[in-house]
Design a protein around this motif. Structure first.
Motif, PDB file in Angstrom:
ATOM      1  N   PHE A 132       1.059  -1.269  -0.127  1.00  0.00           N
ATOM      2  CA  PHE A 132       0.020   0.165   0.157  1.00  0.00           C
ATOM      3  C   PHE A 132       0.465   1.457   0.595  1.00  0.00           C
ATOM      4  O   PHE A 132       0.275   2.411  -0.624  1.00  0.00           O
ATOM      5  N   ALA A 133       2.289   0.845   1.012  1.00  0.00           N
ATOM      6  CA  ALA A 133       3.079   2.676   0.773  1.00  0.00           C
ATOM      7  C   ALA A 133       3.742   2.605  -0.284  1.00  0.00           C
ATOM      8  O   ALA A 133       3.215   3.800  -0.630  1.00  0.00           O
ATOM      9  N   GLU A 134       3.890   1.688  -1.092  1.00  0.00           N
ATOM     10  CA  GLU A 134       4.742   1.864  -2.234  1.00  0.00           C
ATOM     11  C   GLU A 134       3.823   2.107  -3.142  1.00  0.00           C
ATOM     12  O   GLU A 134       3.830   3.129  -4.732  1.00  0.00           O
ATOM     13  N   GLY A 135       2.716   1.698  -3.230  1.00  0.00           N
ATOM     14  CA  GLY A 135       1.362   2.067  -3.816  1.00  0.00           C
ATOM     15  C   GLY A 135       1.529   3.783  -4.361  1.00  0.00           C
ATOM     16  O   GLY A 135       1.409   4.226  -5.523  1.00  0.00           O
ATOM     17  N   PHE A 136       1.127   3.900  -2.975  1.00  0.00           N
ATOM     18  CA  PHE A 136       1.000   5.169  -2.929  1.00  0.00           C
ATOM     19  C   PHE A 136       2.033   6.538  -3.224  1.00  0.00           C
ATOM     20  O   PHE A 136       1.352   7.353  -4.072  1.00  0.00           O
ATOM     21  N   LYS A 137       2.382   6.075  -2.756  1.00  0.00           N
ATOM     22  CA  LYS A 137       4.274   6.904  -3.180  1.00  0.00           C
ATOM     23  C   LYS A 137       3.806   6.814  -4.845  1.00  0.00           C
ATOM     24  O   LYS A 137       4.612   7.409  -5.827  1.00  0.00           O
ATOM     25  N   ALA A 138       4.056   5.719  -5.422  1.00  0.00           N
ATOM     26  CA  ALA A 138       4.009   5.240  -7.447  1.00  0.00           C
ATOM     27  C   ALA A 138       2.755   6.297  -7.538  1.00  0.00           C
ATOM     28  O   ALA A 138       3.642   7.441  -8.796  1.00  0.00           O
ATOM     29  N   ASP A 139       1.937   6.652  -7.234  1.00  0.00           N
ATOM     30  CA  ASP A 139       0.601   7.413  -7.646  1.00  0.00           C
ATOM     31  C   ASP A 139       0.788   8.444  -7.010  1.00  0.00           C
ATOM     32  O   ASP A 139       0.785   9.354  -8.085  1.00  0.00           O
ATOM     33  N   HIS A 140       2.063   9.325  -6.093  1.00  0.00           N
ATOM     34  CA  HIS A 140       2.006  10.553  -6.154  1.00  0.00           C
ATOM     35  C   HIS A 140       2.839  11.118  -6.749  1.00  0.00           C
ATOM     36  O   HIS A 140       2.669  12.100  -7.494  1.00  0.00           O
ATOM     37  N   THR A 141       4.410   9.969  -7.483  1.00  0.00           N
ATOM     38  CA  THR A 141       4.787  10.102  -8.372  1.00  0.00           C
ATOM     39  C   THR A 141       4.121  10.561  -9.297  1.00  0.00           C
ATOM     40  O   THR A 141       4.272  11.598 -10.384  1.00  0.00           O
ATOM     41  N   LYS A 142       3.477   9.719 -10.295  1.00  0.00           N
ATOM     42  CA  LYS A 142       2.353  10.086 -10.925  1.00  0.00           C
ATOM     43  C   LYS A 142       2.031  11.403 -11.406  1.00  0.00           C
ATOM     44  O   LYS A 142       1.648  12.253 -11.820  1.00  0.00           O
ATOM     45  N   VAL A 143       1.307  11.437  -9.985  1.00  0.00           N
ATOM     46  CA  VAL A 143      -0.005  12.456 -10.274  1.00  0.00           C
ATOM     47  C   VAL A 143       1.212  13.493  -9.837  1.00  0.00           C
ATOM     48  O   VAL A 143       0.617  15.132 -10.594  1.00  0.00           O
ATOM     49  N   THR A 144       2.363  14.040 -10.093  1.00  0.00           N
ATOM     50  CA  THR A 144       3.467  14.496  -9.618  1.00  0.00           C
ATOM     51  C   THR A 144       3.822  15.143 -11.259  1.00  0.00           C
ATOM     52  O   THR A 144       3.420  16.557 -11.688  1.00  0.00           O
ATOM     53  N   GLY A 145       3.757  13.920 -11.897  1.00  0.00           N
ATOM     54  CA  GLY A 145       5.011  14.117 -13.182  1.00  0.00           C
ATOM     55  C   GLY A 145       3.039  15.300 -14.241  1.00  0.00           C
ATOM     56  O   GLY A 145       3.140  16.212 -14.771  1.00  0.00           O
ATOM     57  N   LEU A 146       1.786  14.087 -13.848  1.00  0.00           N
ATOM     58  CA  LEU A 146       1.452  14.486 -14.973  1.00  0.00           C
ATOM     59  C   LEU A 146       0.761  16.345 -14.129  1.00  0.00           C
ATOM     60  O   LEU A 146       0.478  17.203 -14.712  1.00  0.00           O
TER      61      LEU A 146
END
Length: 153
Positions: free
Chosen positions: A92-106
């Motif tokens: 969950f923590a890794e998935g949340f971090k990955a999603d946050h990274t995607k959102v930051t890029g978008l």
């Protein structure tokens, strides 16, 4: 790309299923639920507007993604601080971090597009003001506003 990324983000947040066992350990462990619900609402608004007839402008999308990024930063900070105490799964923590990274890029791409659009609109308005009263090719005669000379002919 935009719709697919948001669907992926929403799906990963819902699939993660932040369990009830973590909530039972401490009242503080339930605080992440508020952040996750806010995130879910923002993602739902973005998805709804991407499927609607009247889509968001780049400026509106930038605002929504800025909120989503801020929400992600808050959630990531909380997850990092309380991961062990609240028994948050690594996935969950890794998935949340990955999603946050995607959102930051978008967000950076969307906000850059919004900024470029604002600059182009400003240039177009300035150009329209500078050429006001001009005809089709820039001359006064083509617009029907040709002035007759004053005085004796």
């Amino acid at each position: 790309m935009f719709r697919g990324a948001m669907a992926l983000l929403a799906g990963s947040l819902l699939a993660a299923g932040f369990g009830g066992g973590a909530r039972a350990q401490s009242a503080d462990c339930a605080e992440i639920q508020k952040t996750l619900l806010e995130r879910k609402e923002i993602v739902a608004k973005v998805n709804a507007s991407s499927q609607a007839k009247n889509r968001m402008t780049p400026a509106q999308a930038c605002s929504m993604f800025t909120k989503l990024q801020a929400n992600g930063a808050t959630g990531l900070k909380w997850i990092t601080a309380n991961k062990d105490w609240c028994s948050i799964p690594d996935s969950f923590a890794e998935g949340f971090k990955a999603d946050h990274t995607k959102v930051t890029g978008l967000r950076s791409k969307i906000c850059n597009a919004a900024q470029q659009q604002a600059v182009m609109e400003k240039r177009a308005r300035e150009q329209a003001q500078n050429n006001s009263g001009g005809g089709l090719l820039g001359g006064p005669g083509l617009s029907g506003s040709y002035k007759l000379p004053q005085g004796a002919l």
